[in-house]
Design an enzyme around this catalytic site. Structure first.
Site, short mmCIF file in Angstrom:
data_model
loop_
_atom_site.label_atom_id
_atom_site.label_comp_id
_atom_site.label_asym_id
_atom_site.label_seq_id
_atom_site.Cartn_x
_atom_site.Cartn_y
_atom_site.Cartn_z
N ALA A 3 0.83 -1.20 0.00
CA ALA A 3 0.00 0.00 0.00
C ALA A 3 0.86 1.26 0.00
O ALA A 3 0.51 2.27 0.57
CB ALA A 3 -0.91 -0.01 1.22
N ARG A 19 -2.74 8.64 -10.66
CA ARG A 19 -3.93 8.88 -11.49
C ARG A 19 -5.19 9.18 -10.69
O ARG A 19 -6.22 9.55 -11.25
CB ARG A 19 -4.15 7.69 -12.44
CG ARG A 19 -3.24 7.78 -13.65
CD ARG A 19 -3.60 6.72 -14.67
NE ARG A 19 -3.21 5.39 -14.24
CZ ARG A 19 -3.85 4.28 -14.58
NH1 ARG A 19 -4.93 4.33 -15.33
NH2 ARG A 19 -3.41 3.11 -14.18
N ASN A 76 -7.21 2.47 -10.00
CA ASN A 76 -6.11 3.38 -10.32
C ASN A 76 -6.56 4.82 -10.55
O ASN A 76 -5.74 5.72 -10.57
CB ASN A 76 -5.37 2.89 -11.57
CG ASN A 76 -4.68 1.56 -11.31
OD1 ASN A 76 -3.91 1.43 -10.35
ND2 ASN A 76 -4.99 0.56 -12.09
N ARG A 104 -28.53 9.82 12.79
CA ARG A 104 -27.08 10.08 12.89
C ARG A 104 -26.46 9.15 13.93
O ARG A 104 -27.16 8.44 14.64
CB ARG A 104 -26.86 11.56 13.21
CG ARG A 104 -27.24 12.45 12.01
CD ARG A 104 -27.12 13.91 12.35
NE ARG A 104 -25.82 14.22 12.91
CZ ARG A 104 -25.58 15.23 13.75
NH1 ARG A 104 -26.57 16.03 14.13
NH2 ARG A 104 -24.37 15.45 14.21
N ALA A 148 -44.88 17.69 16.69
CA ALA A 148 -44.21 18.28 15.53
C ALA A 148 -43.36 19.48 15.93
O ALA A 148 -43.76 20.28 16.77
CB ALA A 148 -45.24 18.71 14.50
N TYR A 201 -27.12 22.09 22.68
CA TYR A 201 -25.80 22.72 22.55
C TYR A 201 -25.88 24.17 22.97
O TYR A 201 -26.72 24.92 22.49
CB TYR A 201 -25.38 22.60 21.08
CG TYR A 201 -23.97 23.05 20.77
CD1 TYR A 201 -22.89 22.64 21.56
CD2 TYR A 201 -23.71 23.87 19.67
CE1 TYR A 201 -21.61 23.04 21.25
CE2 TYR A 201 -22.43 24.27 19.37
CZ TYR A 201 -21.37 23.86 20.16
OH TYR A 201 -20.09 24.25 19.86
N THR A 206 -48.14 23.21 23.84
CA THR A 206 -47.59 23.63 22.56
C THR A 206 -46.82 24.93 22.71
O THR A 206 -47.27 25.85 23.40
CB THR A 206 -48.75 23.81 21.56
OG1 THR A 206 -49.31 22.53 21.33
CG2 THR A 206 -48.27 24.40 20.26
N ARG A 244 -45.37 30.03 28.04
CA ARG A 244 -45.53 30.86 26.85
C ARG A 244 -46.41 32.04 27.24
O ARG A 244 -47.12 31.99 28.26
CB ARG A 244 -46.18 30.06 25.72
CG ARG A 244 -47.56 29.58 26.05
CD ARG A 244 -48.15 28.69 24.96
NE ARG A 244 -49.52 28.42 25.30
CZ ARG A 244 -50.16 27.29 24.97
NH1 ARG A 244 -49.55 26.36 24.30
NH2 ARG A 244 -51.41 27.14 25.31
C1 UD1 Z 1 1.59 -5.18 -10.91
C2 UD1 Z 1 2.29 -6.44 -11.45
C3 UD1 Z 1 1.60 -6.91 -12.73
C4 UD1 Z 1 0.14 -7.17 -12.43
C5 UD1 Z 1 -0.52 -5.94 -11.83
C6 UD1 Z 1 -1.90 -6.28 -11.37
C7 UD1 Z 1 4.66 -6.20 -10.81
C8 UD1 Z 1 6.01 -5.87 -11.27
N1 UD1 Z 1 3.68 -6.11 -11.72
O1 UD1 Z 1 1.76 -4.18 -11.90
O2 UD1 Z 1 2.21 -8.11 -13.20
O3 UD1 Z 1 -0.52 -7.57 -13.64
O4 UD1 Z 1 0.22 -5.47 -10.68
O5 UD1 Z 1 -2.57 -5.13 -10.94
O6 UD1 Z 1 4.47 -6.57 -9.67
N2 UD1 Z 1 3.57 -0.91 -4.59
C9 UD1 Z 1 4.30 -0.62 -3.47
N3 UD1 Z 1 5.60 -0.23 -3.60
C10 UD1 Z 1 6.20 -0.15 -4.81
C11 UD1 Z 1 5.45 -0.46 -5.96
C12 UD1 Z 1 4.14 -0.83 -5.83
O7 UD1 Z 1 3.80 -0.69 -2.36
O8 UD1 Z 1 7.39 0.19 -4.85
C13 UD1 Z 1 2.18 -1.32 -4.44
C14 UD1 Z 1 1.21 -0.35 -5.05
O9 UD1 Z 1 0.78 0.61 -4.11
C15 UD1 Z 1 0.07 -1.27 -5.48
C16 UD1 Z 1 0.77 -2.58 -5.80
O10 UD1 Z 1 2.00 -2.54 -5.12
O11 UD1 Z 1 -0.85 -1.51 -4.44
C17 UD1 Z 1 0.97 -2.80 -7.27
O12 UD1 Z 1 1.78 -1.80 -7.79
P1 UD1 Z 1 1.55 -1.15 -9.22
O13 UD1 Z 1 2.58 -0.15 -9.46
O14 UD1 Z 1 0.14 -0.77 -9.36
O15 UD1 Z 1 1.86 -2.43 -10.15
P2 UD1 Z 1 1.47 -2.61 -11.64
O16 UD1 Z 1 2.39 -1.86 -12.49
O17 UD1 Z 1 0.02 -2.36 -11.80
CA CA Z 2 -1.70 -1.35 -10.62
#
Ligand code: UD1
Ligand code: CA
Length: 450
Positions: free
Chosen positions: A9, A15, A226, A315, A362, A369, A405, A422
């Site tokens: 992550a 994008r 993405n 809420r 009503a 508050y 009321t 009132r």
């Molecule tokens: C990767 C795969 C590809 C696959 C695709 C599926 C590799 C080299 N390629 O490509 O074969 O089809 O996913 O979606 O693995 N991330 C990190 N650190 C990094 C790079 C990436 O944590 O240095 C995480 C990103 O946040 C993401 C995941 O790894 O959650 C995938 O990275 P991303 O750059 O999206 O890989 P793709 O190029 O899509």
């Molecule tokens: Ca990806």
């Protein structure tokens, strides 16, 4: 076999065009990362490591609020997926089971898919999750030889012939921790992106004579997010799935496509949800309740037989007991509405308890508050609150009490007492006619002058 999850992550998600890290963008009002963690939770992992980078602190906070035992490994520079997994090494020190690598931006993984990966892992050293892509686009391609996965080739590095392969890499894998980190050590960055590709572990494993296979799942499970368009599409997929599940469970959705659900919405059998209802996080609706059109609910509990709406807002902390009635343009916040109590029209009940069978007229407002602090209103059972009563909290009304009321209640009301606060009505005979004549004469004077 004991399992550790490594969830990647760290990516920025360029994008998404956002200041918020990609994995924190919500689907059905829960961060994508939380979806990924919940998917992985079916394996009852002994350890969970989240590899963070962009927005690391915010990501860590969300991860730990979902699972306080989750560990965070920071990847300072995003040098590729293999480099990302390598960051989890310290957190997995002494761990001897299998590692399952997930992506934080792949929220739709189904439990049985992970279970099938684990089964396949029992017979193979390394297991990759693949899928048949309708449009393989830029995914990595899986080069199979019978049941053996020989290697994964990234789109950027693939030949024309390899690009014609439609069996693609989801990015997920399962492997023993020891083997995986050994393989990762051998990954280089001599490729079109200059990144350390996790996908390279396949070819390296084959070179060492290890067994590698691929498990297939439906493409919808590997849907990666993405862009905002992907996010919207993912939300739509989630909604369609969640609505179908509710229908299967015996919930009536009058116009399913107009009901917006949260990832954790729970609705009991024989409940009826009318059109255009929105569920925020943390809502439970028991069996046989009715949520009427255009209501908005979050962080609340609706008991059996209760009726909410149309146009109601519940809420966080709204707790409706059985057969409670909340009507149109009523807002309830942090308040318990006891069995059979009614708040039917144009009211705000906040920081309050309303006793059984009490009727709130009503336009009643709990003035909870004072501009600085919130205060509590306590209303007993069988109370009758007259229309347009202002309940200036903190205040308590005993069982069987009544308010006239338009009363502004500033002092506690004893049980069975009637509170009237009132101005007394005074009818000035003939005054209306006099006033009308005066005003008409004034208007005539002004229009002549103009
Ligand atoms: C990767 C795969 C590809 C696959 C695709 C599926 C590799 C080299 N390629 O490509 O074969 O089809 O996913 O979606 O693995 N991330 C990190 N650190 C990094 C790079 C990436 O944590 O240095 C995480 C990103 O946040 C993401 C995941 O790894 O959650 C995938 O990275 P991303 O750059 O999206 O890989 P793709 O190029 O899509
Ligand atoms: Ca990806």
């Amino acid at each position: 076999m004991t399992i550790a999850l490594v969830i990647l992550a760290a990516g920025k998600g360029t994008r998404m065009n956002s200041d918020v890290p990609k994995v924190l963008h919500p689907i059905a009002q829960a961060p994508m990362l939380v979806h990924a963690m919940r998917a992985g939770a079916v394996l009852s992992p002994e350890r969970t490591v989240i590899v963070t980078g962009h927005g690391s602190e915010a990501v860590a906070k969300v991860a730990q609020s979902e699972d306080e035992t989750a560990q965070v490994a920071v990847q300072e520079e995003q040098l590729g997926t293999a480099h990302a997994v390598a960051q989890a090494r310290a957190a997995l020190d002494g761990f001897e089971g299998d590692v399952v690598v997930l992506y934080g931006d792949t929220p739709f993984l189904q439990p049985d898919t992970l279970e099938r990966m684990i089964e396949a892992r029992a017979k193979n050293d390394l297991v990759i999750l693949g899928f048949e892509a309708a449009d393989p686009a830029r995914y990595g391609r899986l080069v199979m030889q019978g049941h053996t996965l020989e290697r994964i080739v990234e789109f950027k590095d693939a030949t024309e012939q390899e690009r014609s392969i439609t069996f693609c890499n989801s990015g997920l894998l399962a492997c023993s921790a020891q083997t995986l980190f050994g393989l990762i050590d051998a990954v280089g960055n001599d490729n079109a992106s200059g990144e350390y590709y996790l996908t390279d572990v396949v070819e390296i494993a084959r070179g060492k004579g290890l067994t590698v296979t691929a498990v297939a799942c439906g493409e919808e499970q590997t849907l990666g997010v993405n862009s905002r368009a992907d996010l919207a599409a993912a939300d739509a997929v989630f909604q369609a799935r969640a609505r179908a599940e509710l229908l299967d469970l015996g919930v009536t959705l009058m116009a399913p496509e107009t009901v917006y659900l949260a990832a954790d919405t729970v609705i009991g059998r024989d409940s009826v949800i009318e059109p255009n209802v929105i569920f925020g996080p943390g809502v439970t609706v028991e069996s046989g309740a009715t949520i009427r059109a255009f209501s908005h609910l979050e962080g609340c509990h609706v008991s059996r037989g209760a009726i909410v709406g149309p146009y109601a807002r519940l809420r966080p902390g709204a707790e409706l007991a059985e057969n409670a009635r909340i009507g149109n343009f009523v807002e309830i916040k942090n308040a318990e509405i006891a069995e059979g109590a009614k708040v039917n029209h144009l009211s705000y009940i906040g920081d309050a308890t309303v006793g059984a069978a009490t009727n709130i007229g009503a336009g009643t407002i709990t003035c909870n508050y004072d501009g600085v602090m919130k205060h509590q209103t306590t209303i007993g059972e069988n109370v009758f609150i007259g229309s347009n009563t202002m309940l200036v909290a903190p205040v308590t009304l005993g069982d069987g009490a009544m308010t006239a009321t338009g009363t502004v209640v500033t002092r506690d009301v004893e049980p069975d007492a009637l509170a009237v606060a009132r101005a007394r009505q005074d009818n000035k005979l003939g005054y209306a006619r006099k006033l009308f004549d005066m005003l008409k004469a004034k208007k005539a004077r002004l229009s002549k002058g103009a």
